[in-house]
Scaffold this motif. Structure first.
Motif, PDB file in Angstrom:
ATOM      1  N   UNK A  14     -41.834  24.299   3.198  1.00 23.14           N
ATOM      2  CA  UNK A  14     -41.910  23.757   4.556  1.00 23.14           C
ATOM      3  C   UNK A  14     -42.478  22.333   4.529  1.00 23.14           C
ATOM      4  N   UNK A  15     -43.506  22.128   3.700  1.00 25.67           N
ATOM      5  CA  UNK A  15     -44.110  20.794   3.604  1.00 25.67           C
ATOM      6  C   UNK A  15     -43.080  19.786   3.117  1.00 25.67           C
ATOM      7  N   UNK A  16     -42.323  20.178   2.081  1.00 23.02           N
ATOM      8  CA  UNK A  16     -41.294  19.272   1.571  1.00 23.02           C
ATOM      9  C   UNK A  16     -40.242  18.965   2.632  1.00 23.02           C
ATOM     10  N   UNK A  17     -39.859  19.994   3.373  1.00 19.79           N
ATOM     11  CA  UNK A  17     -38.828  19.800   4.391  1.00 19.79           C
ATOM     12  C   UNK A  17     -39.319  18.828   5.470  1.00 19.79           C
ATOM     13  N   UNK A  18     -40.560  19.040   5.923  1.00 22.03           N
ATOM     14  CA  UNK A  18     -41.075  18.160   6.975  1.00 22.03           C
ATOM     15  C   UNK A  18     -41.248  16.736   6.446  1.00 22.03           C
ATOM     16  N   UNK A  19     -41.590  16.631   5.155  1.00 23.18           N
ATOM     17  CA  UNK A  19     -41.744  15.311   4.561  1.00 23.18           C
ATOM     18  C   UNK A  19     -40.401  14.560   4.580  1.00 23.18           C
ATOM     19  N   UNK A  20     -39.342  15.281   4.202  1.00 26.21           N
ATOM     20  CA  UNK A  20     -37.997  14.683   4.230  1.00 26.21           C
ATOM     21  C   UNK A  20     -37.653  14.245   5.653  1.00 26.21           C
ATOM     22  N   UNK A  21     -37.960  15.132   6.616  1.00 26.44           N
ATOM     23  CA  UNK A  21     -37.651  14.821   8.009  1.00 26.44           C
ATOM     24  C   UNK A  21     -38.388  13.561   8.434  1.00 26.44           C
ATOM     25  N   UNK A  22     -39.686  13.510   8.124  1.00 25.19           N
ATOM     26  CA  UNK A  22     -40.484  12.346   8.517  1.00 25.19           C
ATOM     27  C   UNK A  22     -39.913  11.061   7.942  1.00 25.19           C
ATOM     28  N   UNK A  23     -39.455  11.131   6.671  1.00 28.28           N
ATOM     29  CA  UNK A  23     -39.017   9.876   6.060  1.00 28.28           C
ATOM     30  C   UNK A  23     -37.696   9.395   6.646  1.00 28.28           C
ATOM     31  N   UNK A  24     -36.968  10.264   7.367  1.00 27.10           N
ATOM     32  CA  UNK A  24     -35.713   9.817   7.962  1.00 27.10           C
ATOM     33  C   UNK A  24     -35.823   9.375   9.408  1.00 27.10           C
ATOM     34  N   UNK A  25     -36.958   9.647  10.043  1.00 27.04           N
ATOM     35  CA  UNK A  25     -37.088   9.331  11.473  1.00 27.04           C
ATOM     36  C   UNK A  25     -37.139   7.818  11.677  1.00 27.04           C
ATOM     37  N   UNK A  26     -36.314   7.276  12.574  1.00 22.19           N
ATOM     38  CA  UNK A  26     -36.329   5.828  12.791  1.00 22.19           C
ATOM     39  C   UNK A  26     -37.614   5.380  13.479  1.00 22.19           C
ATOM     40  N   UNK A  27     -37.967   4.108  13.243  1.00 27.31           N
ATOM     41  CA  UNK A  27     -39.268   3.652  13.723  1.00 27.31           C
ATOM     42  C   UNK A  27     -39.388   3.704  15.245  1.00 27.31           C
ATOM     43  N   UNK A  28     -38.280   3.532  15.963  1.00 29.34           N
ATOM     44  CA  UNK A  28     -38.401   3.559  17.423  1.00 29.34           C
ATOM     45  C   UNK A  28     -38.819   4.948  17.914  1.00 29.34           C
ATOM     46  N   UNK A  29     -38.398   6.004  17.185  1.00 28.66           N
ATOM     47  CA  UNK A  29     -38.815   7.349  17.572  1.00 28.66           C
ATOM     48  C   UNK A  29     -40.318   7.526  17.301  1.00 28.66           C
ATOM     49  N   UNK A  30     -40.795   6.962  16.189  1.00 27.28           N
ATOM     50  CA  UNK A  30     -42.245   6.955  15.950  1.00 27.28           C
ATOM     51  C   UNK A  30     -42.955   6.218  17.078  1.00 27.28           C
ATOM     52  N   UNK A  31     -42.351   5.111  17.499  1.00 30.28           N
ATOM     53  CA  UNK A  31     -42.941   4.333  18.575  1.00 30.28           C
ATOM     54  C   UNK A  31     -43.048   5.140  19.858  1.00 30.28           C
ATOM     55  N   UNK A  32     -41.969   5.850  20.204  1.00 38.58           N
ATOM     56  CA  UNK A  32     -41.981   6.689  21.400  1.00 38.58           C
ATOM     57  C   UNK A  32     -43.062   7.758  21.291  1.00 38.58           C
ATOM     58  N   UNK A  33     -43.107   8.409  20.132  1.00 42.57           N
ATOM     59  CA  UNK A  33     -44.101   9.460  19.934  1.00 42.57           C
ATOM     60  C   UNK A  33     -45.514   8.895  20.055  1.00 42.57           C
ATOM     61  N   UNK A  34     -45.757   7.757  19.395  1.00 42.20           N
ATOM     62  CA  UNK A  34     -47.081   7.145  19.447  1.00 42.20           C
ATOM     63  C   UNK A  34     -47.472   6.819  20.875  1.00 42.20           C
ATOM     64  N   UNK A  35     -46.492   6.342  21.651  1.00 42.54           N
ATOM     65  CA  UNK A  35     -46.764   6.008  23.037  1.00 42.54           C
ATOM     66  C   UNK A  35     -47.127   7.265  23.842  1.00 42.54           C
ATOM     67  N   UNK A  36     -46.363   8.339  23.610  1.00 39.91           N
ATOM     68  CA  UNK A  36     -46.612   9.566  24.371  1.00 39.91           C
ATOM     69  C   UNK A  36     -47.923  10.229  23.956  1.00 39.91           C
ATOM     70  N   UNK A  37     -48.195  10.239  22.650  1.00 33.43           N
ATOM     71  CA  UNK A  37     -49.341  10.994  22.148  1.00 33.43           C
ATOM     72  C   UNK A  37     -50.621  10.152  22.129  1.00 33.43           C
ATOM     73  N   UNK A  38     -50.636   9.089  21.334  1.00 36.34           N
ATOM     74  CA  UNK A  38     -51.872   8.321  21.167  1.00 36.34           C
ATOM     75  C   UNK A  38     -52.200   7.497  22.411  1.00 36.34           C
TER      76      UNK A  38
END
Lengths: 277, 312
Positions: B132-156
């Motif tokens: 599961x850790x490996x799978x989530x790691x793969x997922x994280x490395x493919x997420x585009x930065x704008x999606x990280x940006x959206x998440x950061x805005x919503x969460x942090x």
């Protein structure tokens, strides 16, 4: 005492390892919990297949089909431009390039991967836009260049992973160097090359800043290669600054759609890479 | 139909035994992806060389172009400590970039390295959590930065109430570089020969001591290579930061204030459209940074290569 320390640190290591699971869970939760209600309110069909995006009209319309198509067209264009050059460059690096030249070209390709997307954007604004306008074509060309290093790096390692005796066998049958490479090595590296293409698709569809700076960003159905186009990513960045209420949630929902695209691409990449030699 | 699938798989040739390997190699029917017709050695050589030349020419063109456009705008006032619309100083952005990079590394490096230690030194084979850790790691490395940006805005920014701040930007960046650090640390740790561990155990050291005294020091260069890649990623990041760290152009007094990195600074200049020249000057500084980072990582990669060889 020592045993306790071992146990505590073991737990610490385990917890840190869970951080990636936590991160993915949080990302999914926050995106979906903010985006899905908006899709429900707008109506999935109106949202995904609506051809009009005019959030400030009364009543507003939130159709993201123009942006979905925009992203798909621009990505397709980038693939058409970037993949042939990228795969051929990978062949060059893996099987043709003299050693001395390799020491120059390989770091060059790495550098191409390291150039920030805003810098690509500035380059595109001044070097491509004057020729092709703020248009889909400019975005395709720029993205084609931006996915090059990804395609080259992954295809190169796929070609290198093919056992040497494939190549030697072809030579023994009387084929020349290039024929052996193109008709034996490259077909054998097919799934790795395909994985490179899929990863390139992921890069292109997720790219934001460079596209915004050259694509024109008109939120209407893409009509021609020479007219402006807006991608999903551009939609989010351009309007998030001032959006409120349903408009803001619709932008987050745009992010959800992008996220789903990326998940599909990631899964196909893992499947393909699992099959690679 | 045989014709069409002639080269569909190099292993399963027995299913298509109508053509001999020799015939297959020389039968130019046109199943090659990029070439429809006769494939001569010369023709293939030409397309291969041309593509490689195009790739390198594009790189050279981009770099020369940015330098030609930007260098004339580089002047001392560009490096004043405070930004105003007269000097369009990039110094505050440079300071913020260093600050956010350092803080992100402080968060992500221990997390990533410890996680890698768990995956390589502690986890048992076939552990479900590991998959599961490996799978989530793969997922994280493919997420585009704008999606990280959206998440950061919503969460942090919103949920945790940090507002547009260095802190929110830093945490967003940390999550973004986590998979990179984790993977390179994992590879570096795996490359440490087992004899090192056995030696350490043989001398009576426990697992923990072995990890910190033997394994991690031996893997240090490999881990550093990953860290440098991560620095490159952070320095070039824009989309993940606009809606998390915000775009204030001054040096932040604390981590709770908004600040812009060099990349965000460039984007802001381009969207304001008033100081494009200074934007190119910033691009030059950013390019020099990236070239330095790449040189560092190439240098370290060579050192890793000459250490305990993975193939030895």
């Amino acid at each position: 005492m020592q045993a306790l320390k071992e146990k505590i640190m073991r737990a610490v290591f385990f917890l840190t390892a869970l951080s990636s699971i936590l991160a993915v869970a949080l990302i999914c939760y926050f995106l979906l919990s903010n985006g899905l209600p908006a899709i429900g309110e707008i109506g999935p069909q109106e949202f995904l297949l609506g051809e009009e995006w005019s959030p400030s009209d009364t009543p507003p319309s939130f159709g993201i089909l123009p942006m979905i198509l925009g992203s798909l067209y621009v990505t397709a264009g980038a693939i058409v431009i970037g993949v042939p050059i990228g795969v051929l460059s990978a062949v060059f690096l893996a099987r043709v390039c003299p050693k001395k030249l390799y020491k120059v070209i390989k770091p060059g390709v790495d550098l191409l991967a390291g150039i920030p997307s805003v810098v690509y954007g500035f380059f595109g604004m001044a070097a491509i836009v004057p020729l092709a306008g703020n248009s889909m074509l400019s975005a395709c060309i720029l993205l084609g260049v931006m996915i090059l290093p990804t395609v080259v790096a992954i295809s190169e390692s796929a070609i290198r992973a093919v056992p040497e005796h494939y190549y030697e066998g072809a030579l023994a049958l009387g084929a020349g160097h290039y024929r052996s490479v193109f008709r034996v090595l490259l077909p054998a590296a097919k799934s790795g090359v395909l994985a490179a293409v899929v990863l390139g698709v992921g890069r292109a569809i997720g790219e934001t800043m460079a596209v915004i700076m050259v694509a024109g960003n008109q939120a209407r159905m893409p009509v021609s290669l020479f007219k402006g186009v807006r991608t999903l990513t551009a939609n989010i960045v351009i309007e998030m600054g001032y959006a409120t209420g349903l408009h803001r949630d619709a932008l987050i929902a745009t992010g959800v759609v992008l996220f789903v695209f990326i998940l599909i691409i990631n899964i196909s990449f893992s499947v393909l890479r699992g099959k690679a030699l | 139909m045989i014709h069409k699938h002639r080269f569909s798989s190099s292993h399963t040739t027995e299913t298509q035994s109508v053509l001999s390997p020799r015939q297959r190699l020389f039968n130019d029917g046109g199943s090659l992806a990029f070439h429809g017709h006769k494939l001569s050695e010369k023709g293939l050589a030409i397309v291969t060389w041309t593509s490689a030349i195009v790739t390198i020419a594009v790189l050279a063109y981009i770099i020369i172009f940015i330098f030609l456009k930007g260098v004339p705008y580089i002047k001392p006032s560009l490096f004043s400590y405070t930004y105003n619309s007269d000097n369009v100083s990039l110094m505050p952005a440079l300071i913020s970039t260093v600050m956010m990079t350092t803080l992100s590394l402080v968060i992500a490096v221990p997390l990533g390295v410890f996680a890698a230690v768990f995956l390589t030194e502690y986890a048992k084979r076939g552990n479900r959590a590991v998959a599961l850790i490996r799978m989530t790691m793969e997922t994280l490395s493919g997420i585009p930065s704008i999606v990280y940006g959206l998440f950061g805005m919503l969460f942090f920014v919103t949920f945790l109430g940090w507002g547009f701040s260095v802190l929110a930007g830093t945490f967003t960046l940390s999550i973004m570089i986590l998979p990179l650090i984790m993977r390179s640390a994992e590879e570096a740790i795996i490359a440490v020969p087992d004899t090192y561990r056995e030696g350490s155990f043989g001398l009576g050291a426990g697992r923990l001591r072995t990890v910190f005294r033997i394994v991690l020091p031996s893997a240090a260069t490999g881990i550093l290579a990953g860290v440098i890649l991560a620095v490159g990623r952070i320095v070039g990041e824009t989309a993940a930061l606009i809606y998390t760290a915000g775009t204030v152009a001054q040096v932040p007094d604390s981590v709770y204030e908004s600040a812009r990195t060099l990349s965000v600074h460039m984007y802001a200049l381009s969207s304001e459209g008033l100081h494009i020249g200074e934007g190119y000057a910033t691009a030059v500084i950013l390019l020099i940074l990236v070239i330095l980072i790449n040189a560092c990582s190439a240098w370290i990669a060579r050192r890793v290569g000459t250490g305990f060889g993975r193939n030895a």
